[in-house]
Design a protein around this motif. Sequence first.
Motif, PDB file in Angstrom:
ATOM      1  N   GLN A 263      -3.299   7.072   6.852  1.00  0.00           N
ATOM      2  CA  GLN A 263      -3.722   7.582   5.674  1.00  0.00           C
ATOM      3  C   GLN A 263      -2.630   7.579   4.563  1.00  0.00           C
ATOM      4  OE1 GLN A 263      -7.307   7.199   5.060  1.00  0.00           O
ATOM      5  NE2 GLN A 263      -6.249   7.298   2.837  1.00  0.00           N
ATOM      6  N   GLU A 264      -1.640   8.420   5.098  1.00  0.00           N
ATOM      7  CA  GLU A 264      -0.437   8.420   3.967  1.00  0.00           C
ATOM      8  C   GLU A 264       0.080   7.334   3.632  1.00  0.00           C
ATOM      9  OE1 GLU A 264       3.814  10.871   4.108  1.00  0.00           O
ATOM     10  OE2 GLU A 264       2.553  10.815   5.666  1.00  0.00           O
ATOM     11  N   ASP A 267      -2.314   5.515   1.049  1.00  0.00           N
ATOM     12  CA  ASP A 267      -2.232   6.002  -0.247  1.00  0.00           C
ATOM     13  C   ASP A 267      -1.061   5.567  -0.866  1.00  0.00           C
ATOM     14  OD1 ASP A 267      -4.711   7.166   0.282  1.00  0.00           O
ATOM     15  OD2 ASP A 267      -4.245   9.195   1.129  1.00  0.00           O
ATOM     16  N   GLU A 272      -4.274   6.762  -3.882  1.00  0.00           N
ATOM     17  CA  GLU A 272      -5.006   7.382  -3.225  1.00  0.00           C
ATOM     18  C   GLU A 272      -6.681   6.927  -3.072  1.00  0.00           C
ATOM     19  OE1 GLU A 272      -6.118  12.426  -2.931  1.00  0.00           O
ATOM     20  OE2 GLU A 272      -4.440  11.724  -4.385  1.00  0.00           O
ATOM     21  N   GLY A 273      -7.106   7.059  -1.976  1.00  0.00           N
ATOM     22  CA  GLY A 273      -8.501   7.052  -1.579  1.00  0.00           C
ATOM     23  C   GLY A 273      -8.863   5.413  -1.675  1.00  0.00           C
ATOM     24  N   LYS A 274      -8.032   4.338  -2.057  1.00  0.00           N
ATOM     25  CA  LYS A 274      -8.311   3.095  -2.074  1.00  0.00           C
ATOM     26  C   LYS A 274      -8.567   2.388  -0.701  1.00  0.00           C
ATOM     27  CE  LYS A 274      -7.624   2.815  -6.495  1.00  0.00           C
ATOM     28  NZ  LYS A 274      -6.416   2.080  -6.988  1.00  0.00           N
ATOM     29  N   HIS A 276      -9.469   3.532   3.584  1.00  0.00           N
ATOM     30  CA  HIS A 276      -9.405   4.808   4.676  1.00  0.00           C
ATOM     31  C   HIS A 276      -9.212   4.252   6.222  1.00  0.00           C
ATOM     32  CE1 HIS A 276     -11.919   5.576   1.076  1.00  0.00           C
ATOM     33  NE2 HIS A 276     -11.344   6.902   1.316  1.00  0.00           N
ATOM     34  N   ASN A 277      -9.188   3.064   6.254  1.00  0.00           N
ATOM     35  CA  ASN A 277      -8.874   2.505   7.703  1.00  0.00           C
ATOM     36  C   ASN A 277      -7.980   1.273   7.530  1.00  0.00           C
ATOM     37  OD1 ASN A 277     -10.801   0.380   7.199  1.00  0.00           O
ATOM     38  ND2 ASN A 277     -12.210   2.078   7.505  1.00  0.00           N
ATOM     39  N   GLU A 280      -9.808  -1.804   5.762  1.00  0.00           N
ATOM     40  CA  GLU A 280     -10.100  -1.509   4.369  1.00  0.00           C
ATOM     41  C   GLU A 280      -8.678  -1.984   3.627  1.00  0.00           C
ATOM     42  OE1 GLU A 280     -11.620   2.217   3.279  1.00  0.00           O
ATOM     43  OE2 GLU A 280     -13.718   1.774   4.078  1.00  0.00           O
ATOM     44  N   GLN A 284      -7.547  -4.971   0.968  1.00  0.00           N
ATOM     45  CA  GLN A 284      -6.854  -4.774  -0.273  1.00  0.00           C
ATOM     46  C   GLN A 284      -5.731  -5.547  -0.206  1.00  0.00           C
ATOM     47  OE1 GLN A 284      -7.550  -2.685  -2.885  1.00  0.00           O
ATOM     48  NE2 GLN A 284      -9.434  -1.744  -2.188  1.00  0.00           N
ATOM     49  N   ASN A 391       1.386   0.118  -5.518  1.00  0.00           N
ATOM     50  CA  ASN A 391       0.959   1.172  -6.345  1.00  0.00           C
ATOM     51  C   ASN A 391       1.994   1.827  -7.167  1.00  0.00           C
ATOM     52  OD1 ASN A 391      -0.962   3.319  -7.084  1.00  0.00           O
ATOM     53  ND2 ASN A 391      -0.015   4.366  -5.643  1.00  0.00           N
TER      54      ASN A 391
END
Length: 448
Positions: A263-264, A267, A272-274, A276-277, A280, A284, A391
Amino acid sequence: MNISLQNVDSVSAVLTVQIEKADYQEKVEKALKTLRQKVNMPGFRKGMVPAGLIKKQYGVSVLAEEIDKLLQEKVFEYIRENKVNMLGTPLPKENQVNFETEENFEFSFDIALAPEFNVELSANDSVDYYDINVTDEMVDQQVKMYTQRTAKYEKVEDYQDNDMLKGLLAELDENGNTKEGGVQVEGAVMMPVYMKNDEQKAIFNGAKTNTVLVFNPSVAFDNNEAELASLLKLKKEEVADRKGNFSFQIEEITRMIPGELTQELFDQVLGEGKAHNEEEFRAQIKETIAKQFEADSDYKFLIDVRTYLTNKIGKLEFPDALLKRIMLDNNKEKGEEFVAENYEKSLEELTWHLIKEKLVAANDIKVEQGDLTNMAKEATRAQFAQYGMINVPEELLENYSKEMLKKQESVEALLNRVVESKLSETLKGQVTLNHKAVSAEEFNQMFQ
């Protein structure tokens, strides 16, 4: 002052300017007064030279200078106010004037006019649009790059591809013994995966620490002087005599262990939160690559629109003789040969420029300051994306874009990009798009 424009034909005209004494007298007198305050002349204090002497010595040159200023101002004012669709700049004719004896003057300029034509696009016009496929392999490569950033390095006992070796490198003689006075490098570091010769590379397969291998660096690296000089710690000119075998005693083998998809990491890369696995995260990444490809597709679309419209409109009439004179005037140091070699290409660019101007005007495309700022940010974001940085903090984008907008050449480039981006988006909605799915390799080949 009287200014008139007389058409010679549909693409050229003569602009005539008649200047009378009343048009310039006040300006000349003011310039002479200013000059009088500055001139140093023997026998007179500064600012006290008689006006008549100043006029006698400098009057003609001041008159010529002020008339030249007046001409430039009024000619371009006339062209602007009368919306003369001029190409290049006015070219002075051989104007016979005598500033010493005359008070009224007449000047003539040759004017190159843009050809008249219509340009329209509708759903009846079909243009190819290339949709570039985003493959799983592309996503894999991007994900791999991110995991390598958080990689760990471990010491291992046996060699695999991409491992890094460290050890003692020693030059051998023709009998396979360590050469007396030969090259020896302690702590030599190399990665066999980058060797050019497969046979030499294979010597290291499965090698273990504390073993000694014999290989030929010159063969392994295809006689690349820079690589050999770096490995052997020699100057480039010294490696030519080092064609023989070397021994390599392996002291350490280091392996890169890619980081995990945590997760780190999600993010850090996306925000952050874009994601979760892993699913996903990969989705992205794929979307980001697709967006970058869309910009490339739009660029190609505009190139194809250019070709399509140029062919549809046909060859335009231009005042060739005048345009060649303008081109020569702008490239005096390159001469007539340069004009002859590049004139046709310049006409192609001019034709597209005129077409694009009409399309921009017809679709009321305007550029605001915010458009330039956003394009500067997008350009900055794209630069960072080349290094896998998706990001990027908004503050960093702001700082980079502000620096870009301080440079005039950057502003002009950004302005053109904004116009072409808006134009491309507008035209995509007007024509019928003939969608064609292509691979990235196929797309790139179109530009070769």
